[in-house]
Design an enzyme around this catalytic site. Structure first.
Site, mmCIF file in Angstrom:
data_model
loop_
_atom_site.group_PDB
_atom_site.id
_atom_site.type_symbol
_atom_site.label_atom_id
_atom_site.label_comp_id
_atom_site.label_asym_id
_atom_site.label_seq_id
_atom_site.Cartn_x
_atom_site.Cartn_y
_atom_site.Cartn_z
ATOM 1 N N LYS A 1 -6.730 4.161 8.833
ATOM 2 C CA LYS A 1 -5.701 5.175 8.628
ATOM 3 C C LYS A 1 -5.858 6.303 9.658
ATOM 4 O O LYS A 1 -6.872 6.383 10.370
ATOM 5 C CB LYS A 1 -5.809 5.703 7.195
ATOM 6 C CG LYS A 1 -5.445 4.655 6.111
ATOM 7 C CD LYS A 1 -5.807 5.187 4.728
ATOM 8 C CE LYS A 1 -5.304 4.291 3.603
ATOM 9 N NZ LYS A 1 -5.770 4.781 2.275
ATOM 10 N N TYR B 1 3.665 1.033 0.589
ATOM 11 C CA TYR B 1 3.085 1.606 -0.632
ATOM 12 C C TYR B 1 4.087 1.673 -1.783
ATOM 13 O O TYR B 1 3.922 2.497 -2.682
ATOM 14 C CB TYR B 1 2.530 3.000 -0.336
ATOM 15 C CG TYR B 1 1.151 2.978 0.324
ATOM 16 C CD1 TYR B 1 0.052 2.378 -0.300
ATOM 17 C CD2 TYR B 1 0.943 3.567 1.567
ATOM 18 C CE1 TYR B 1 -1.208 2.362 0.284
ATOM 19 C CE2 TYR B 1 -0.321 3.565 2.168
ATOM 20 C CZ TYR B 1 -1.391 2.956 1.514
ATOM 21 O OH TYR B 1 -2.637 2.949 2.094
ATOM 22 N N PHE C 1 0.876 11.184 -6.276
ATOM 23 C CA PHE C 1 0.315 11.313 -4.927
ATOM 24 C C PHE C 1 1.161 10.619 -3.860
ATOM 25 O O PHE C 1 0.782 10.625 -2.690
ATOM 26 C CB PHE C 1 -1.121 10.773 -4.898
ATOM 27 C CG PHE C 1 -1.263 9.314 -5.299
ATOM 28 C CD1 PHE C 1 -1.030 8.279 -4.390
ATOM 29 C CD2 PHE C 1 -1.636 8.974 -6.592
ATOM 30 C CE1 PHE C 1 -1.164 6.944 -4.751
ATOM 31 C CE2 PHE C 1 -1.765 7.635 -6.972
ATOM 32 C CZ PHE C 1 -1.526 6.620 -6.042
ATOM 33 N N ARG D 1 -12.189 -5.687 0.882
ATOM 34 C CA ARG D 1 -12.205 -4.644 -0.162
ATOM 35 C C ARG D 1 -13.642 -4.162 -0.405
ATOM 36 O O ARG D 1 -13.880 -2.974 -0.602
ATOM 37 C CB ARG D 1 -11.605 -5.167 -1.472
ATOM 38 C CG ARG D 1 -10.146 -5.608 -1.392
ATOM 39 C CD ARG D 1 -9.151 -4.497 -1.433
ATOM 40 N NE ARG D 1 -9.151 -3.711 -2.634
ATOM 41 C CZ ARG D 1 -8.284 -2.716 -2.858
ATOM 42 N NH1 ARG D 1 -7.349 -2.413 -1.947
ATOM 43 N NH2 ARG D 1 -8.344 -2.012 -3.954
ATOM 44 N N THR E 1 -11.846 3.065 -3.912
ATOM 45 C CA THR E 1 -10.730 3.909 -3.464
ATOM 46 C C THR E 1 -11.146 5.375 -3.378
ATOM 47 O O THR E 1 -10.812 6.065 -2.408
ATOM 48 C CB THR E 1 -9.547 3.762 -4.453
ATOM 49 O OG1 THR E 1 -9.194 2.374 -4.517
ATOM 50 C CG2 THR E 1 -8.352 4.580 -4.014
ATOM 51 N N ARG F 1 -15.920 3.646 3.126
ATOM 52 C CA ARG F 1 -15.578 4.884 2.403
ATOM 53 C C ARG F 1 -16.827 5.605 1.903
ATOM 54 O O ARG F 1 -16.870 6.838 1.861
ATOM 55 C CB ARG F 1 -14.621 4.561 1.246
ATOM 56 C CG ARG F 1 -13.204 4.193 1.740
ATOM 57 C CD ARG F 1 -12.411 3.469 0.669
ATOM 58 N NE ARG F 1 -10.996 3.317 0.998
ATOM 59 C CZ ARG F 1 -10.153 2.574 0.285
ATOM 60 N NH1 ARG F 1 -10.599 1.896 -0.782
ATOM 61 N NH2 ARG F 1 -8.886 2.493 0.629
ATOM 62 N N ASN G 1 -9.242 8.574 2.711
ATOM 63 C CA ASN G 1 -10.279 7.551 2.522
ATOM 64 C C ASN G 1 -10.347 6.508 3.638
ATOM 65 O O ASN G 1 -10.887 5.423 3.456
ATOM 66 C CB ASN G 1 -10.174 6.918 1.128
ATOM 67 C CG ASN G 1 -8.861 6.216 0.890
ATOM 68 O OD1 ASN G 1 -8.001 6.181 1.782
ATOM 69 N ND2 ASN G 1 -8.698 5.633 -0.281
ATOM 70 N N HIS H 1 -7.490 1.047 4.665
ATOM 71 C CA HIS H 1 -6.696 0.320 3.679
ATOM 72 C C HIS H 1 -7.051 -1.156 3.788
ATOM 73 O O HIS H 1 -7.332 -1.638 4.886
ATOM 74 C CB HIS H 1 -5.193 0.482 3.970
ATOM 75 C CG HIS H 1 -4.353 -0.503 3.219
ATOM 76 N ND1 HIS H 1 -4.017 -0.323 1.893
ATOM 77 C CD2 HIS H 1 -3.838 -1.715 3.572
ATOM 78 C CE1 HIS H 1 -3.312 -1.373 1.487
ATOM 79 N NE2 HIS H 1 -3.195 -2.229 2.488
ATOM 80 N N GLU I 1 2.129 -7.506 3.233
ATOM 81 C CA GLU I 1 1.819 -6.422 4.172
ATOM 82 C C GLU I 1 1.799 -6.920 5.617
ATOM 83 O O GLU I 1 2.226 -6.194 6.529
ATOM 84 C CB GLU I 1 0.493 -5.761 3.760
ATOM 85 C CG GLU I 1 0.659 -4.975 2.459
ATOM 86 C CD GLU I 1 -0.640 -4.536 1.804
ATOM 87 O OE1 GLU I 1 -1.701 -4.599 2.453
ATOM 88 O OE2 GLU I 1 -0.589 -4.142 0.619
HETATM 89 N N1 UDP Z 1 -4.380 7.731 -3.290
HETATM 90 C C1 UDP Z 1 -4.392 9.116 -3.414
HETATM 91 N N2 UDP Z 1 -4.654 9.670 -4.643
HETATM 92 C C2 UDP Z 1 -4.897 8.902 -5.745
HETATM 93 C C3 UDP Z 1 -4.881 7.512 -5.625
HETATM 94 C C4 UDP Z 1 -4.620 6.954 -4.382
HETATM 95 O O1 UDP Z 1 -4.175 9.828 -2.437
HETATM 96 O O2 UDP Z 1 -5.121 9.470 -6.820
HETATM 97 C C5 UDP Z 1 -4.112 7.136 -1.975
HETATM 98 C C6 UDP Z 1 -5.385 6.670 -1.267
HETATM 99 O O3 UDP Z 1 -5.201 6.882 0.141
HETATM 100 C C7 UDP Z 1 -5.401 5.198 -1.577
HETATM 101 C C8 UDP Z 1 -3.923 4.861 -1.552
HETATM 102 O O4 UDP Z 1 -3.293 6.006 -2.136
HETATM 103 O O5 UDP Z 1 -6.161 4.464 -0.633
HETATM 104 C C9 UDP Z 1 -3.514 3.631 -2.297
HETATM 105 O O6 UDP Z 1 -4.051 3.668 -3.601
HETATM 106 P P1 UDP Z 1 -4.671 2.361 -4.252
HETATM 107 O O7 UDP Z 1 -4.941 2.673 -5.674
HETATM 108 O O8 UDP Z 1 -3.818 1.184 -3.953
HETATM 109 O O9 UDP Z 1 -6.087 2.251 -3.508
HETATM 110 P P2 UDP Z 1 -6.640 1.247 -2.381
HETATM 111 O O10 UDP Z 1 -5.971 -0.082 -2.579
HETATM 112 O O11 UDP Z 1 -6.324 1.864 -1.053
HETATM 113 O O12 UDP Z 1 -8.115 1.205 -2.620
HETATM 114 MG MG MG Z 2 -4.020 -0.559 -2.929
#
Ligand code: UDP
Ligand code: MG
Length: 143
Positions: free
Chosen positions: A3, A43, A51, A79, A85, A96, A106, A109, A120
């Site tokens: 990112k 997204y 958010f 992952r 996350t 992370r 974070n 992705h 995607e």
């Molecule tokens: N995110 C955020 N606040 C939150 C949850 C998610 O800013 O409370 C952002 C964060 O950048 C995260 C992305 O939204 O990576 C997508 O969320 P997801 O739950 O899909 O997490 P990921 O798949 O990236 O681990």
């Molecule tokens: Mg996700």
């Protein structure tokens, strides 16, 4: 995807290096500023979340590096390499865990399922950008 915070913090090479050293294969790679419409599509599962707006402005705030990564269990492995996350919950040794503080910054992705991976890839890449090739280490990575 690395990112925009990962690009600005100069850790693109570090992140790509972790993917390469694991043994996963990068089959497509590009740096670009993701368009707002593309970010919203990427997204869209989060569009009703509080958010969402800040997430879209974050991921479109500068160039990011998108990759298509191939290999056995590539989805779950990426992952795990990325970590939880919320970086506060991410273990040391994960991207992370090692490089981030807050969920909204974070660094990386990764797709969370084969279906979301296909989806995607379709959002970010033309099929002509994906290289079909073998690497010479494969016979030592796979039994
Ligand atoms: N995110 C955020 N606040 C939150 C949850 C998610 O800013 O409370 C952002 C964060 O950048 C995260 C992305 O939204 O990576 C997508 O969320 P997801 O739950 O899909 O997490 P990921 O798949 O990236 O681990
Ligand atoms: Mg996700």
């Amino acid at each position: 995807m690395v990112k925009p915070d990962g690009v600005q913090r100069g850790i693109v090479g570090e992140i790509i290096s972790r993917v390469e050293k694991k043994g996963l294969k990068i089959v497509a790679l590009r740096m670009n500023v993701i368009a707002e419409s593309v970010a919203k599509e990427h997204y869209n599962e989060h569009e009703d979340k509080p958010f969402f707006a800040s997430l879209i402005s974050y991921v479109t705030s500068g160039p990011s590096v998108s990759m298509v990564i191939e290999g056995k269990n590539a989805i779950s492995t990426m992952r795990t390499i990325n970590g939880a996350t919320n970086p506060a919950d991410a273990l040391p040794g994960t991207i992370r865990g090692d490089f981030a503080i807050e969920t909204g910054r974070n660094v990386v992705h990764a797709s969370d399922s084969v279906d979301s991976g296909k989806r995607e890839i379709g959002i970010h890449f033309e099929m002509s950008e994906i290289s079909d090739y073998s690497k010479i280490d494969e016979e030592y990575l796979y039994e």
